[in-house]
Design a protein around this motif. Structure first.
Motif, PDB file in Angstrom:
ATOM      1  N   THR A   1       0.833  -1.197   0.000  1.00 27.42           N
ATOM      2  CA  THR A   1       0.000   0.000   0.000  1.00 27.42           C
ATOM      3  C   THR A   1       0.869   1.248   0.000  1.00 27.42           C
ATOM      4  OG1 THR A   1      -1.749  -1.175   1.182  1.00 27.42           O
ATOM      5  CG2 THR A   1      -1.824   1.230   1.248  1.00 27.42           C
TER       6      THR A   1
ATOM      7  N   GLU B   1      -4.581  -8.769  -2.915  1.00 25.95           N
ATOM      8  CA  GLU B   1      -5.244  -7.682  -3.640  1.00 25.95           C
ATOM      9  C   GLU B   1      -6.329  -7.040  -2.794  1.00 25.95           C
ATOM     10  OE1 GLU B   1      -5.112 -10.894  -4.821  1.00 25.95           O
ATOM     11  OE2 GLU B   1      -4.646 -10.884  -6.952  1.00 25.95           O
ATOM     12  N   ASN B   2      -7.169  -7.868  -2.167  1.00 26.11           N
ATOM     13  CA  ASN B   2      -8.269  -7.332  -1.355  1.00 26.11           C
ATOM     14  C   ASN B   2      -7.762  -6.583  -0.132  1.00 26.11           C
ATOM     15  OD1 ASN B   2     -10.201  -8.358  -3.102  1.00 26.11           O
ATOM     16  ND2 ASN B   2     -10.464 -10.230  -1.931  1.00 26.11           N
TER      17      ASN B   2
ATOM     18  N   GLY C   1      -6.485  -3.208  -1.152  1.00 23.63           N
ATOM     19  CA  GLY C   1      -7.619  -2.340  -1.472  1.00 23.63           C
ATOM     20  C   GLY C   1      -8.335  -1.853  -0.222  1.00 23.63           C
ATOM     21  N   GLU C   2      -8.553  -2.766   0.721  1.00 27.35           N
ATOM     22  CA  GLU C   2      -9.222  -2.390   1.967  1.00 27.35           C
ATOM     23  C   GLU C   2      -8.362  -1.424   2.783  1.00 27.35           C
ATOM     24  OE1 GLU C   2     -10.080  -6.084   3.906  1.00 27.35           O
ATOM     25  OE2 GLU C   2     -11.530  -6.679   2.361  1.00 27.35           O
TER      26      GLU C   2
ATOM     27  N   ARG D   1      -6.091   0.643   1.632  1.00 25.88           N
ATOM     28  CA  ARG D   1      -6.099   1.954   0.966  1.00 25.88           C
ATOM     29  C   ARG D   1      -7.376   2.711   1.302  1.00 25.88           C
ATOM     30  NH1 ARG D   1      -3.164   2.880  -4.365  1.00 25.88           N
ATOM     31  NH2 ARG D   1      -3.988   4.905  -3.842  1.00 25.88           N
ATOM     32  N   THR D   2      -8.501   2.010   1.300  1.00 24.19           N
ATOM     33  CA  THR D   2      -9.770   2.646   1.644  1.00 24.19           C
ATOM     34  C   THR D   2      -9.736   3.163   3.079  1.00 24.19           C
ATOM     35  OG1 THR D   2     -10.989   1.261   0.086  1.00 24.19           O
ATOM     36  CG2 THR D   2     -12.256   2.272   1.867  1.00 24.19           C
TER      37      THR D   2
END
Length: 111
Positions: free
Chosen positions: A28, A79-80, A83-84, A86-87
């Motif tokens: 990240t 990947e998930n 993404g989580e 980063r959110t």
């Protein structure tokens, strides 16, 4: 204070894979750094600081870095998680900016 979970996914025994969480955090941060580098490259291109060969080389290098990031995330199955994370970081940053903004205008009102 808001917390961000970096523990990784839990295995069958209920234990978390800390290495997965740490790798997701590192990836990240790397993604964020690459985005900053891209923005700086665009700024330099638009200002005319970079020549056409430098632009081409920089673009090729950034694409290679992004491809490697994606390959690592896919290979490690994170990947998930990235993404989580980063959110969550975006939300945390937005809350921090909002708090600073509110505090600043609260001080102005008190004057």
């Amino acid at each position: 204070m808001r917390q961000i979970d970096l523990g990784g996914e839990a295995d069958e025994g209920g234990e978390t894979d800390a290495a997965s969480g740490l790798l997701a955090l590192v990836m990240t941060v790397v993604e964020l750094l690459v985005e900053a580098m891209e923005k700086e490259a665009i700024r330099r291109m638009e200002s005319g600081v970079l020549g056409s060969e430098e632009i081409e080389r920089l673009g090729t290098q950034l694409q290679a870095i992004e491809a490697e990031i994606e390959a690592i995330k896919e290979r490690e199955g994170i990947e998930n998680e990235v993404g989580e994370l980063r959110t969550e970081l975006n939300d945390l940053l937005s809350e921090g900016i909002e708090q600073v903004y509110d505090d600043h205008y609260e001080e102005l009102e008190d004057e």
